[in-house]
Design an enzyme around this catalytic site. Structure first.
Site, PDB file in Angstrom:
ATOM      1  N   PRO A 235       0.827  -1.223   0.000  1.00 11.55           N
ATOM      2  CA  PRO A 235       0.000   0.000   0.000  1.00 11.55           C
ATOM      3  C   PRO A 235       0.860   1.272   0.000  1.00 11.55           C
ATOM      4  CG  PRO A 235      -0.560  -1.487   1.839  1.00 11.55           C
ATOM      5  CD  PRO A 235       0.694  -1.995   1.239  1.00 11.55           C
ATOM      6  N   GLU A 236       0.571   2.155  -0.958  1.00  9.27           N
ATOM      7  CA  GLU A 236       1.198   3.479  -0.990  1.00  9.27           C
ATOM      8  C   GLU A 236       0.092   4.504  -0.798  1.00  9.27           C
ATOM      9  OE1 GLU A 236       3.967   3.941  -4.240  1.00  9.27           O
ATOM     10  OE2 GLU A 236       4.529   1.836  -4.164  1.00  9.27           O
TER      11      GLU A 236
ATOM     12  N   ARG B   8       1.088 -10.507   6.034  1.00 10.59           N
ATOM     13  CA  ARG B   8       2.520 -10.582   6.351  1.00 10.59           C
ATOM     14  C   ARG B   8       2.896  -9.968   7.684  1.00 10.59           C
ATOM     15  NH1 ARG B   8       5.859  -9.198   1.085  1.00 10.59           N
ATOM     16  NH2 ARG B   8       7.499  -9.954   2.465  1.00 10.59           N
TER      17      ARG B   8
END
Ligand SMILES: [Zn+2]
Length: 279
Positions: free
Chosen positions: A2-3, A113
């Site tokens: 995610p950016e 993760r």
């Protein structure tokens, strides 16, 4: 990963799903996603969601708890997502924290993760978190100023692409947006940032903003932002690669048509660019 555009989309979804709702219960399934230092997440019970901000890749969520402000800070790390379910429905895969709200809505923080983190912030004093305090201007809120960008790039001898990942430059730019912005600006990612001329800095500033705007529009289409509370976060990425160069190694350049998109590794991260039209 995610950016800024993905985090802004998460912010938009959370606002639609949770604004005005009160927390009825909290279940932490995986303690590792709760950052050390804050009060326990159970303190959320009884609080009401009132504000949904973002700075760079950081979600800054405001609540009212017994008349006092309380903050919920969320960083999505490598694979974090906020998802909505009906209360009592089976949790999504990798749900690490579950927040039951009034009105039969349940929020899930899912993270495959486990690099994402949540933390309660008393008084919603987010600026006291070092990671938030260190952020540079947010491209959506404050724009990208070429002079400031140039001044920051002067401070290092590194190549411009890895420099752009420094969150003090333009908060929220990550690996994808950095490659895309440099392509739009026609700048070779291997050049030292400090070698950029004024006109190039202006192009890079525009490239950062254009690349983020493009991704945001693409994500909004995907979530079907039809208004109201029906917005649904896309849980598994679908559809073709929307990017100009990112993850397009060996494809022809979409601008000059004669160059071949090339992948290289800079500071252990992939960079994609056209060696022919990025000077
Ligand atoms: Zn090209």
């Amino acid at each position: 990963m995610p950016e800024l555009p993905e985090v802004e989309t998460a912010r938009l979804c959370l606002e639609r799903w949770a604004r005005g709702r009160q927390v009825r219960g909290v279940l932490v399934r995986e303690r590792r996603v709760v950052a050390k230092g804050g009060p326990p997440l159970a303190k959320l019970v009884g609080a009401r969601f009132v504000g949904f901000d973002r700075r760079g890749k950081h979600l800054l969520i405001g609540l009212h708890a017994k008349g006092k402000p309380l903050g919920l800070w969320s960083h999505l790390g490598m694979s974090g997502k906020w998802l909505r379910r009906k209360t009592g429905e089976e949790p999504p895969r990798f749900s690490r924290v579950q927040i039951d709200l009034s009105g039969g809505v349940t929020l899930h923080y899912a993270d495959l993760r486990l690099f994402g983190r949540l933390r309660l912030v008393p008084g919603a004093a987010f600026e006291k978190l070092p990671a938030v305090a260190a952020l540079g201007p947010d491209p959506l809120h404050e724009g990208v100023d070429p002079d400031r960008l140039g001044e920051r790039l002067q401070r290092s001898r590194k190549a411009v692409k890895p420099q752009l990942l420094d969150q003090r430059l333009a908060a929220g730019v990550g690996n994808i947006q950095a490659s895309e912005a440099l392509f739009r600006a026609g700048i070779d990612p291997r050049r030292p940032g400090r070698s950029l001329a004024r006109a190039e800095l202006a192009r890079l500033a525009r490239g950062i903003r254009a690349s983020i705007d493009y991704s945001l529009a693409d994500l909004r289409k995907q979530i079907g932002a039809t208004g109201g509370r029906d917005v649904q976060y896309v849980e598994e990425p679908a559809g073709p690669n929307p990017f100009r160069v990112y993850d397009r190694a060996n494809e022809p350049c979409p601008r000059c048509r004669r160059g071949t998109i090339t992948r290289l590794i800079q500071d252990a991260r992939s960079t994609f660019f056209c060696p022919r039209c990025q000077k």
